[in-house]
Design a protein around this motif. Sequence first.
Motif, PDB file in Angstrom:
ATOM      1  N   UNK A  57     -23.525 -74.803 -70.372  1.00 11.78           N
ATOM      2  CA  UNK A  57     -23.212 -76.152 -69.889  1.00 11.78           C
ATOM      3  C   UNK A  57     -22.030 -76.125 -68.928  1.00 11.78           C
ATOM      4  N   UNK A  58     -20.860 -75.753 -69.406  1.00 11.20           N
ATOM      5  CA  UNK A  58     -19.631 -75.905 -68.630  1.00 11.20           C
ATOM      6  C   UNK A  58     -19.566 -75.028 -67.378  1.00 11.20           C
ATOM      7  N   UNK A  59     -20.204 -73.860 -67.385  1.00 19.67           N
ATOM      8  CA  UNK A  59     -20.154 -72.980 -66.221  1.00 19.67           C
ATOM      9  C   UNK A  59     -21.327 -73.176 -65.259  1.00 19.67           C
ATOM     10  N   UNK A  60     -22.178 -74.149 -65.506  1.00 18.16           N
ATOM     11  CA  UNK A  60     -23.330 -74.363 -64.631  1.00 18.16           C
ATOM     12  C   UNK A  60     -22.929 -75.147 -63.384  1.00 18.16           C
ATOM     13  N   UNK A  61     -23.699 -74.972 -62.340  1.00 13.49           N
ATOM     14  CA  UNK A  61     -23.449 -75.703 -61.095  1.00 13.49           C
ATOM     15  C   UNK A  61     -23.544 -77.211 -61.309  1.00 13.49           C
ATOM     16  N   UNK A  62     -24.521 -77.643 -62.109  1.00  9.38           N
ATOM     17  CA  UNK A  62     -24.708 -79.074 -62.364  1.00  9.38           C
ATOM     18  C   UNK A  62     -23.440 -79.681 -62.959  1.00  9.38           C
ATOM     19  N   UNK A  63     -22.912 -79.037 -63.989  1.00  7.83           N
ATOM     20  CA  UNK A  63     -21.724 -79.570 -64.645  1.00  7.83           C
ATOM     21  C   UNK A  63     -20.492 -79.449 -63.767  1.00  7.83           C
ATOM     22  N   UNK A  64     -20.266 -78.292 -63.160  1.00  3.67           N
ATOM     23  CA  UNK A  64     -19.024 -78.107 -62.395  1.00  3.67           C
ATOM     24  C   UNK A  64     -18.953 -79.059 -61.214  1.00  3.67           C
ATOM     25  N   UNK A  65     -20.081 -79.297 -60.562  1.00  8.56           N
ATOM     26  CA  UNK A  65     -20.080 -80.245 -59.439  1.00  8.56           C
ATOM     27  C   UNK A  65     -19.750 -81.648 -59.948  1.00  8.56           C
TER      28      UNK A  65
END
Length: 145
Positions: A57-65
Amino acid sequence: MVKLFIVTALFYFSFNPVWINNLDTAKSKARSEKKLILLNFSGSDWCIPCIHLRQDVFDTDVFTKYASEHLVLVNADFPRKKNNQLSSEQQELNNELADKYNPDGSFPFTLLLDSDGNKIKIWDGYYKNGPEDFVREIQSIIESN
């Protein structure tokens, strides 16, 4: 080549929010930027669900963006391995956060807070629905406030 590196670096850093280790700093930042705070309690070197939550979750592009635009991130880590031990000052700050927000010592344990540190939402354990649903959940909370 240098221009490509600079553009890549700017893109990377613009969408990779920094996890802060101090809630007071996060509150000030959240107030000034009109954002909510996501506080995560983790055991980075021993808690398998914590490690998977970060990766999935936290390191994914979706979340970080999403987080870079809407959240101030705070990590209260409780490592166990000797070579990963925190400074005594940081450990004390994390212990104070745990006393206030995670008295049962759950890991992983994630809270959405307003800029004053008031609880809005709690996720106890690993979030199994993926980063897209996690972001949608947070966004629906923001829209309802």
